[in-house]
Design an enzyme around this catalytic site. Structure first.
Site, PDB file in Angstrom:
ATOM      1  N   ASP A  24      -4.317  -3.840  -6.576  1.00 41.72           N
ATOM      2  CA  ASP A  24      -5.050  -4.204  -5.585  1.00 41.72           C
ATOM      3  C   ASP A  24      -4.547  -5.222  -4.260  1.00 41.72           C
ATOM      4  O   ASP A  24      -4.097  -6.350  -4.824  1.00 41.72           O
ATOM      5  CB  ASP A  24      -6.514  -4.653  -5.727  1.00 41.72           C
ATOM      6  CG  ASP A  24      -7.413  -4.851  -4.580  1.00 41.72           C
ATOM      7  OD1 ASP A  24      -6.801  -4.679  -3.401  1.00 41.72           O
ATOM      8  OD2 ASP A  24      -8.348  -4.864  -4.761  1.00 41.72           O
TER       9      ASP A  24
ATOM     10  N   GLY B  95       1.267   4.149  -1.756  1.00 44.26           N
ATOM     11  CA  GLY B  95       0.908   5.707  -1.781  1.00 44.26           C
ATOM     12  C   GLY B  95       0.983   6.290  -0.533  1.00 44.26           C
ATOM     13  O   GLY B  95       0.304   5.813   0.377  1.00 44.26           O
ATOM     14  N   PRO B  96       1.287   7.786  -0.288  1.00 40.77           N
ATOM     15  CA  PRO B  96       1.879   8.557  -1.302  1.00 40.77           C
ATOM     16  C   PRO B  96       3.247   8.164  -1.637  1.00 40.77           C
ATOM     17  O   PRO B  96       3.916   9.012  -2.580  1.00 40.77           O
ATOM     18  CB  PRO B  96       1.655   9.824  -0.961  1.00 40.77           C
ATOM     19  CG  PRO B  96       1.629   9.944   0.475  1.00 40.77           C
ATOM     20  CD  PRO B  96       0.990   8.346   0.902  1.00 40.77           C
ATOM     21  N   GLY B  97       4.161   7.585  -0.782  1.00 43.02           N
ATOM     22  CA  GLY B  97       5.497   6.979  -1.131  1.00 43.02           C
ATOM     23  C   GLY B  97       6.538   7.098  -0.177  1.00 43.02           C
ATOM     24  O   GLY B  97       7.481   6.918  -0.477  1.00 43.02           O
ATOM     25  N   GLY B  98       6.161   7.737   0.825  1.00 42.77           N
ATOM     26  CA  GLY B  98       7.195   8.059   1.911  1.00 42.77           C
ATOM     27  C   GLY B  98       8.022   7.108   2.493  1.00 42.77           C
ATOM     28  O   GLY B  98       9.242   6.864   2.234  1.00 42.77           O
TER      29      GLY B  98
ATOM     30  N   CYS C 142      -1.494   4.142  10.817  1.00 39.63           N
ATOM     31  CA  CYS C 142      -1.121   5.556  11.660  1.00 39.63           C
ATOM     32  C   CYS C 142      -2.230   5.827  12.273  1.00 39.63           C
ATOM     33  O   CYS C 142      -2.951   7.026  12.500  1.00 39.63           O
ATOM     34  CB  CYS C 142      -0.976   7.117  10.686  1.00 39.63           C
ATOM     35  SG  CYS C 142      -2.199   7.067   9.534  1.00 39.63           S
TER      36      CYS C 142
ATOM     37  N   CYS D 208       0.850  -1.116  -0.014  1.00 37.87           N
ATOM     38  CA  CYS D 208       0.070   0.137  -0.106  1.00 37.87           C
ATOM     39  C   CYS D 208       1.022   1.251  -0.269  1.00 37.87           C
ATOM     40  O   CYS D 208       1.109   2.121   0.838  1.00 37.87           O
ATOM     41  CB  CYS D 208      -0.858   0.099   1.090  1.00 37.87           C
ATOM     42  SG  CYS D 208      -2.105  -1.516   1.328  1.00 37.87           S
TER      43      CYS D 208
END
Length: 444
Positions: free
Chosen positions: A310, A267-270, A380, A265
């Site tokens: 997915d 995104g957004p890529g950090g 988070c 999963c």
């Protein structure tokens, strides 16, 4: 009076958040750049917008005590301006005459002359007491209704207060400190991506090295994009909690091969960018997978191998990867200080809808790991249904998985025991990070 472009920008962001369900962190920076608002003015606008939205519940209670009609009957544009004015009066170092005068002018310019007198009268009433004085007047008695008091005093919806109180377990006496930390502006934290940038380089640019993450540097303020390593993509803005859970996965002991890594999963890529850099240092490769194509495009700016797929219906064979990250979609209640509007948009029912998805994603991530491979389940959110509940449910139905002890992998972090033995729970008020949860599970 000349137009106040800084407060006007803040007002326009509030309008976008209210009318378009926009996100502050996506709308505000480009708007400031477009209007050439920089330096101290940009910092003022950022605090004005974010602080107003974070404390909206409290400010609405204060305003309701000072108007002669339900707030639902007040013009939405006028109400936005009143909230901005109230934040300046009660939580910023803005003199009363300036806060009232500029807000009245804002109403006159943005809404019309007629309601400007109403705004003036309301804000002069608000100015009669300071923040603590208003909390004593509008919040329930903390002795008879402590959660109701916390709801108003710290501007969190009641269900969020209850969920966070439950997550603290036998440390519920820390609830006020946690809710207060949610209302503090987060520090700007950079990550020095291994092999591309160094902590020393970021420190030389004005930052301070952290004692928790070996790649983290905090900035005292300013625009992170002004740091050359950030502008060049060798470093990035990333919460320290996100760095810690990624490095814990990378540091977990592993027998056998260590070449194939997966972020299901991404995104957004950090986290994916940090993991990709760590994998590259060892001669390995990270595959970043993301369901939403526009988010996959964001990941591709920092990670070379990205697929739009997915995670609940994998496009890879089982038993393929040595290390797997599943940063599951969650309620985000651990990042409320960073996403000011989130607390007012989320509902308790959202958690119920997310838990089955989280369990499925963790199951498929475990399938993707080879025997002996390790999987990091991350949220988070500290909400127990999304942390302890998901991990316990998956462990209960699988006999090929065990829970590893993640705490030794974070030697710079103390007082972070999670709700299951071996898991880690970070907190804003204890660690200065988002409330990240980490469980390390090993396929056997």
């Amino acid at each position: 009076m000349p137009a106040d472009r800084v407060r006007g920008a803040a007002y326009d962001v509030l309008t976008a958040v209210r009318e378009q369900d926009a996100y502050t962190n996506l709308v505000l920076p480009p708007l400031l750049r477009a209007r050439q608002i920089t330096g101290r003015d940009a910092a003022f606008a950022t605090e004005l917008v974010s602080g107003t939205i974070r404390r909206q519940g409290l400010y609405d209670a204060v305003l309701a005590a000072n108007v002669d009609r339900p707030l639902a009957k007040v013009d939405p544009g006028v109400l936005d301006a009143l909230r901005l004015g109230t934040h300046q009066l009660l939580a910023m170092r803005v003199p009363t005459h300036a806060a009232v005068g500029t807000t009245v002018d804002l109403v006159r310019r943005k809404v019309g002359h007629r309601p400007s007198g109403f705004a003036n009268a309301v804000l002069r009433k608000v100015a009669r007491h300071d923040l603590d004085g208003w909390v004593r007047r509008v919040a329930p008695d903390p002795g008879s209704d402590p959660l109701g008091y916390a709801e108003v005093a710290h501007a969190h919806p009641r269900w969020v207060v209850e969920a966070l109180a439950e997550s603290l377990g036998d440390r519920r006496d820390e609830l006020d400190a946690l809710l207060a930390a949610d209302n503090d502006a987060p520090r700007v934290t950079l990550v020095a991506r291994p092999g591309l940038a160094t902590v020393d380089e970021l420190v030389a640019a004005g930052g301070t090295a952290s004692r928790q993450s070996r790649y983290a540097v905090t900035l005292p303020g300013g625009d992170p994009a002004a740091v050359p390593a950030v502008a060049e993509g060798r470093a990035g803005v990333q919460d320290e909690g996100s760095q810690l859970v990624a490095t814990a996965l990378a540091d977990a002991a592993l027998d056998g091969t260590d070449a194939r890594w997966l972020d299901t999963c991404a995104g957004p890529g950090g986290k994916a960018a940090l993991l990709a850099a760590l994998a590259t240092e060892r001669g390995g490769l990270l595959l970043a997978a993301e369901l939403q194509h526009h988010r996959a495009v964001l990941v591709r700016s920092a990670v070379p191998r990205v697929v739009t797929v997915d995670g609940t219906r994998p496009a890879w064979r089982s038993g393929t990867f040595d290390r797997v990250m599943v940063d599951a979609p969650c309620s985000g209640l651990g990042a409320l200080r960073r996403r000011p509007e989130a607390r007012w948009r989320k509902q308790a029912a959202d958690v119920d809808g997310l838990v089955p998805l989280q369990e499925t994603l963790l199951d498929r991530a475990l399938d993707a790991a080879r025997p002996g491979g390790v999987v990091a389940y991350v949220t988070c959110s500290p909400v127990l249904a999304e942390t302890r509940g998901v991990v316990a449910a998956v462990l209960a139905r699988r006999d090929d998985v065990r829970l590893d002890d993640a705490a030794p992998l974070l030697p710079g972090v103390t007082d972070a025991a999670g709700p299951l033995p071996g898991t880690v729970q970070l907190w804003p008020h204890r660690h200065g990070t988002d409330a990240m949860f980490l469980a390390l599970l090993r396929r056997h």
